[in-house]
Design an enzyme around this catalytic site. Structure first.
Site, short mmCIF file in Angstrom:
data_model
loop_
_atom_site.label_atom_id
_atom_site.label_comp_id
_atom_site.label_asym_id
_atom_site.label_seq_id
_atom_site.Cartn_x
_atom_site.Cartn_y
_atom_site.Cartn_z
N HIS A 95 0.82 -1.22 0.00
CA HIS A 95 0.00 0.00 0.00
C HIS A 95 0.85 1.27 0.00
O HIS A 95 0.35 2.35 -0.29
CB HIS A 95 -0.97 -0.01 1.18
N ASP A 102 0.48 -7.67 1.70
CA ASP A 102 0.81 -6.25 1.77
C ASP A 102 2.33 -6.03 1.73
O ASP A 102 2.89 -5.26 2.49
CB ASP A 102 0.23 -5.61 3.03
N SER A 110 4.74 2.71 7.86
CA SER A 110 4.44 1.52 7.07
C SER A 110 5.60 1.16 6.16
O SER A 110 6.15 2.02 5.45
CB SER A 110 3.19 1.75 6.22
#
Length: 446
Positions: A175, A205, A288
Site C-alpha cells: 500500500h 501487503d 508503514s
C-alpha cells in the site's frame, strides 16, 4: 523499704548481701553497702552481656562486608555488559569465605540488568533504513459528474534487504507504493534516487522496489548497509522491540516498546485478513514498510498498519518476518519494469472497463476493483477466460482498484508477454477469486 532491710542477689549459686547504710543522712535515698556478715562472689552478668553484644556486632559486620562485596561484584559485571546474570557459581570469587558466600548467594536465583539505551543498536541498523515518497495521480468525478485528476504524495518506509550488480533492493508495504507515478527513496546520507517496482503481493501487503546502482553515488554506497533478518517464530510476549520509520513523512524516527501479542488476526481495509505481531511501540502514518527490530538489530517484522481511533492507544502491527521471507524471496526474482513500452509494442487485453467505487460497492454489493463491462471477441482477455461481470482486482500480483492503475501496469508489458490476472467472479450467490493467465495481444490499429 526500711532502713534495716537486707538485699541480696545471686549469680550461679554465690551470694553478695547488701544492707542500708545506718550512717546515711536523714531524708536521702538509701545507700546500699556490703553486709560484712555476708560474703560471696561479685556478679559477673554485666561483663558477659557486653561481651555478647560485641560478638553480635562482629558477626553482623562480617555478613555486611560479605554482602557489600557480592553487590560490588554484580555492579562491576553490569558495568561491563549491557545485560548480565550473576549466578551463585559466577559470584563465588576468591576472597569471599565459602561458608558465607554460598549460604548468602543460595538465596539469590539471579540478578538481571536491563539496558534501556538502544542508541548503539539504532546506529548500526539505521544505514539499512530508507524513506519513501509515492507521487501519484488521484482521479475522480466532481459533484456535477465532471472527471478530474490531481497530483498527490504519500510517505512510507523501506528496508534495504539485498543488492546485485545492477540494483539495490528494498522491501516495503504494497500500500506504500500502490498507484504510484514515481517513487523517491531517501537514504541515510540524505541523497534521493528514483525507484521502480520489482514485484508486489497485495495479500501479504508486501512490495519489493529497486534502485539502479548507477543512480547511487559512491558516498551513498559506502553509507548504506543491508539489514539482517531475524526469526519471528521465536518471539515471546514482553520481548523488547524497536520500530524505525518515516513517521508522518518527517524523516526517520525511532520508537521502542515490547511484543504485546503474537499471531493476531486483523481484518484490513480491503476485507482481507492478515496475521500480525502486535506491539505497543508507536507506529504512525509513514512508518508503514519500516522495520520492527529486536534488541540485536535483527528485522523481526515489517510495520504494516495501526488501529487509528481516539479510544485506542499503543496497538501497532507488523508482518512477521518468518511469514514474509518466502514471499520477499519470490519478489526479488521478478523482473524490474523501469520504463513503459512504446505504444506500438504495448500489450492489450481487449476489455471495456468501469471503476467500482466504494459507493457502488456498498450499494450493489460488488467488490471494489475494475469491473469488466464488455470483452472484445477474439481478444487476449476472451482467450484467457475473462468474462463480462468479472471484477479485476490484481494484475500480475499487484492490486488494482481503478482503470487508470490497470492501464499503467499493462503499459509496462509488451505484446506476447504473459501475466496473471485475478478476478472476483460471482458464483453460486457469492464472489470467488479466480486466477487467469493472460497472454497479452497487440493493440488494434485504427
Amino acid at each position: 523499704m526500711y532502713e534495716n532491710d537486707i538485699y541480696s542477689n545471686s549469680d550461679n549459686g554465690s551470694y553478695t548481701t547488701y544492707q542500708t547504710d545506718p550512717n546515711r543522712n536523714p531524708g536521702t535515698d538509701f545507700v546500699m553497702v556490703p553486709d560484712p556478715g555476708k560474703k560471696g562472689k561479685k556478679k559477673k552478668g554485666g561483663f558477659r552481656k557486653v561481651l555478647f553484644s560485641m560478638s553480635l556486632g562482629l558477626v553482623f559486620g562480617l555478613f555486611a562486608g560479605a554482602g557489600f562485596y557480592v553487590v560490588q561484584l554484580g555492579v562491576d559485571r553490569i558495568a561491563g555488559e549491557d545485560a548480565a546474570e550473576v549466578s551463585t557459581e559466577d559470584a563465588a570469587k576468591p576472597g569471599l569465605p565459602d561458608s558465607i558466600g554460598e549460604s548468602w548467594l543460595n538465596n539469590i536465583n539471579n540478578i538481571t540488568y536491563v539496558n534501556t539505551d538502544i542508541s548503539n543498536v539504532v546506529e548500526d541498523v539505521m544505514p539499512a533504513m530508507v524513506s519513501i515518497v509515492n507521487n501519484y495521480t488521484q482521479t475522480g468525478t466532481t459533484f456535477w459528474g465532471q472527471p478530474y485528476s490531481q497530483q498527490g504524495a504519500s510517505s512510507g518506509s523501506g528496508i534495504i534487504v539485498a543488492e546485485n550488480e545492477n540494483e539495490l533492493l528494498i522491501v516495503s508495504n504494497n500500500h506504500v507504493v500502490q498507484g504510484m507515478d514515481t517513487l523517491e527513496v531517501t537514504f541515510i546520507d540524505g541523497s534521493v534516487a528514483q525507484a521502480h517496482i520489482k514485484g508486489t503481493d497485495s495479500d501479504m501487503d508486501l512490495a519489493v522496489i529497486a534502485v539502479s546502482m548507477e543512480d547511487l553515488s559512491q558516498e551513498t554506497k559506502n553509507a548504506i548497509t543491508i539489514a539482517t533478518m531475524g526469526d519471528s517464530d521465536d518471539l515471546k510476549l514482553g520481548t523488547p522491540v524497536i520500530a524505525i520509520g518515516n513517521a508522518l513523512g518527517y524523516g526517520q524516527s525511532v520508537t521502542s516498546g515490547i511484543i504485546s501479542a503474537l499471531n493476531r488476526e486483523m481484518t484490513l481495509d480491503d476485507g482481507s485478513v492478515g496475521t500480525f505481531i502486535q506491539t505497543d511501540t508507536a507506529i504512525n502514518p509513514g512508518n508503514s514498510g519500516g522495520a520492527l527490530l529486536n534488541i540485536n538489530g535483527e528485522v523481526i517484522g515489517i510495520n504494516s498498519n495501526k488501529i487509528a481511533s481516539s479510544q485506542v492507544e499503543g496497538m501497532g502491527y507488523a508482518i512477521p518476518i518468518s511469514s514474509a521471507s518466502p514471499i520477499i524471496a519470490d519478489l526479488l526474482e521478478r523482473q524490474t519494469r523501469t520504463e513503459k513500452v512504446p505504444d506500438g509494442e504495448a500489450g492489450y487485453m481487449g476489455i471495456t472497463m468501469q471503476d467500482v467505487t466504494d459507493q457502488i460497492a456498498q450499494t450493489l454489493g460488488i467488490p471494489e476493483g475494475v469491473y469488466v463491462y464488455d470483452v472484445t471477441e477474439g481478444s487476449a482477455a476472451e482467450q484467457a477466460g475473462i468474462q463480462r461481470g468479472d471484477v479485476i482486482v490484481k494484475f500480475d500480483g499487484q492490486r488494482v482498484s481503478t482503470r487508470v492503475e490497470l492501464k499503467q501496469l499493462v503499459g509496462y508489458y509488451k505484446a506476447g508477454e504473459t501475466a496473471t490476472v485475478t478476478v472476483k467472479r460471482f458464483v453460486d450467490g457469492q464472489y470467488e477469486d479466480v486466477e487467469l493467465e493472460v497472454t497479452l495481444g497487440s493493440q488494434p490499429t485504427e
